[in-house]
Design a protein around this motif. Structure first.
Motif, PDB file in Angstrom:
ATOM      1  N   LEU A   1       0.815  -1.210   0.000  1.00  0.00           N
ATOM      2  CA  LEU A   1       0.000   0.000   0.000  1.00  0.00           C
ATOM      3  C   LEU A   1       0.850   1.262   0.000  1.00  0.00           C
ATOM      4  CD1 LEU A   1      -2.842  -0.781   2.578  1.00  0.00           C
ATOM      5  CD2 LEU A   1      -3.102  -0.476   0.135  1.00  0.00           C
TER       6      LEU A   1
ATOM      7  N   ALA B   1      -9.725   1.881  -1.704  1.00  0.00           N
ATOM      8  CA  ALA B   1      -9.306   0.698  -0.952  1.00  0.00           C
ATOM      9  C   ALA B   1     -10.497  -0.246  -0.893  1.00  0.00           C
ATOM     10  CB  ALA B   1      -8.833   1.084   0.442  1.00  0.00           C
TER      11      ALA B   1
ATOM     12  N   LEU C   1     -11.766  -3.071   2.439  1.00  0.00           N
ATOM     13  CA  LEU C   1     -10.719  -2.813   3.427  1.00  0.00           C
ATOM     14  C   LEU C   1     -10.717  -3.834   4.549  1.00  0.00           C
ATOM     15  CD1 LEU C   1      -8.514  -0.927   4.555  1.00  0.00           C
ATOM     16  CD2 LEU C   1     -10.335   0.428   5.603  1.00  0.00           C
TER      17      LEU C   1
ATOM     18  N   ALA D   1     -12.779   4.004   0.983  1.00  0.00           N
ATOM     19  CA  ALA D   1     -12.653   2.595   1.356  1.00  0.00           C
ATOM     20  C   ALA D   1     -14.032   1.957   1.366  1.00  0.00           C
ATOM     21  CB  ALA D   1     -12.001   2.460   2.728  1.00  0.00           C
TER      22      ALA D   1
END
Length: 323
Positions: free
Chosen positions: A91, A118, A121, A158
């Protein structure tokens, strides 16, 4: 003695921001039909310097939303599919040895973007999730003792699937507290879903999203919006609301100070989208649930009784009124 207070924002700046906000929303809406309310909420987080948690089932347009926002502001978008075997360096990036120069250089990870999606997540391990804590709070990544700044603006969108929990890890409180707000796209209504299904309609295609500004312009507006006035009674109302949640027997964790700061910043942006230089109680009421509900943690007994954090917040706000 010279004052260091942020000067009040001018009417021309408010007007320029409103125009920019509208153009950004219109551009993103060309790819995400029928979800203008969610688009506007995500833009509030973008200008407030926050991040967004989307809790939704697959196939509702989460990736399209993140990429459309990046395309409209002319920035860089990255998408990472979170899995249990993903490493933190996957990441953030990591120092690597360059055999051509014989030196170690930093290889940036996907967080070095204006918009990072993301995806799922909660499928990442706790170790990988924690790799996002610094960059979401500070806008920097520290590797080998060297700090690297990510681009501004920096928005993490996310997602987590609230239905499929197999192979997932619960998001810890510190991670949830990094998100300025939580929302959901939901399924489109029938007319807009038909538009998406029609061949050649262009709906859902990020390539159709026009670039209407630049990341620098968005970052500059975000900084200036911190000068929108927040009256003392509104601030006191927020501290009273937080105190109420911290003593509620149904909660094991109430609203944090970070949560209150996020609410203030989002309320400043929301007030500016409506052409005002001052935050009003209605701005706060509108944002209480998306900004604070995900930060509260229910006790086991409250969960078994079917209580929700949204209900707890609504009761606390009703008890306090507008005072």
């Amino acid at each position: 003695m010279t004052s260091t207070a942020t000067p009040a924002i001018g009417a021309d700046e408010i007007a320029a921001f409103r125009e920019l906000h509208t153009r950004l929303g219109d551009a993103v809406a060309t790819a995400l039909l029928g979800k203008r309310d969610v688009v506007d909420l995500v833009l509030v987080s973008l200008f407030a310097g926050g991040h967004v948690l989307l809790e939704d089932v697959p196939g509702t347009g989460k990736t399209t939303l993140a990429r459309a926002v990046a395309a409209a502001l002319g920035g860089v978008s990255r998408r990472v599919q979170l899995t249990p075997d993903l490493l933190p360096s996957d990441l953030t990036g990591a120092p690597v040895y360059d055999p051509q120069t014989g030196q170690v250089r930093f290889r940036p990870g996907p967080v070095f973007a204006n918009v990072l999606l993301a995806d799922e997540l909660n499928r990442a391990s706790a170790r990988t999730q924690s790799a996002l804590l610094e960059v979401m709070a500070e806008g920097t990544v520290t590797a080998d003792g060297v700090t690297h700044a990510v681009p501004a603006p920096f928005l993490v969108v996310a997602t987590q699937n609230p239905v499929d929990l197999d192979g997932t890890y619960r998001l810890p409180e510190a991670q949830l507290d990094r998100f300025a707000l939580r929302t959901a796209l939901g399924y489109p209504d029938a007319p807009h879903e038909l538009d998406v299904l029609r061949p050649g309609s262009g709906a859902g295609r990020v390539s159709a999203v026009p670039t209407v500004t630049s990341p620098q312009v968005v970052a500059d507006h975000g900084r200036r919006l911190a000068a929108v006035h927040v009256p003392e009674p509104v601030l006191r109302h927020l501290t009273d609301l937080a105190a109420t949640t911290r003593t509620d027997p149904r909660l094991r964790l109430g609203v944090s100070t970070r949560g209150l700061r996020s609410l203030v910043r989002c309320a400043q942006v929301l007030a500016a989208t409506r052409g005002r230089h001052t935050v009003e109680p209605g701005d706060v009421r509108e944002l209480v649930d998306p900004v604070l509900a995900h930060r509260l943690q229910l006790t086991r007994q409250a969960q078994l009784a079917g209580v929700t954090t949204t209900e707890v917040l609504a009761e606390a706000a009703a008890a306090l009124g507008d005072r």
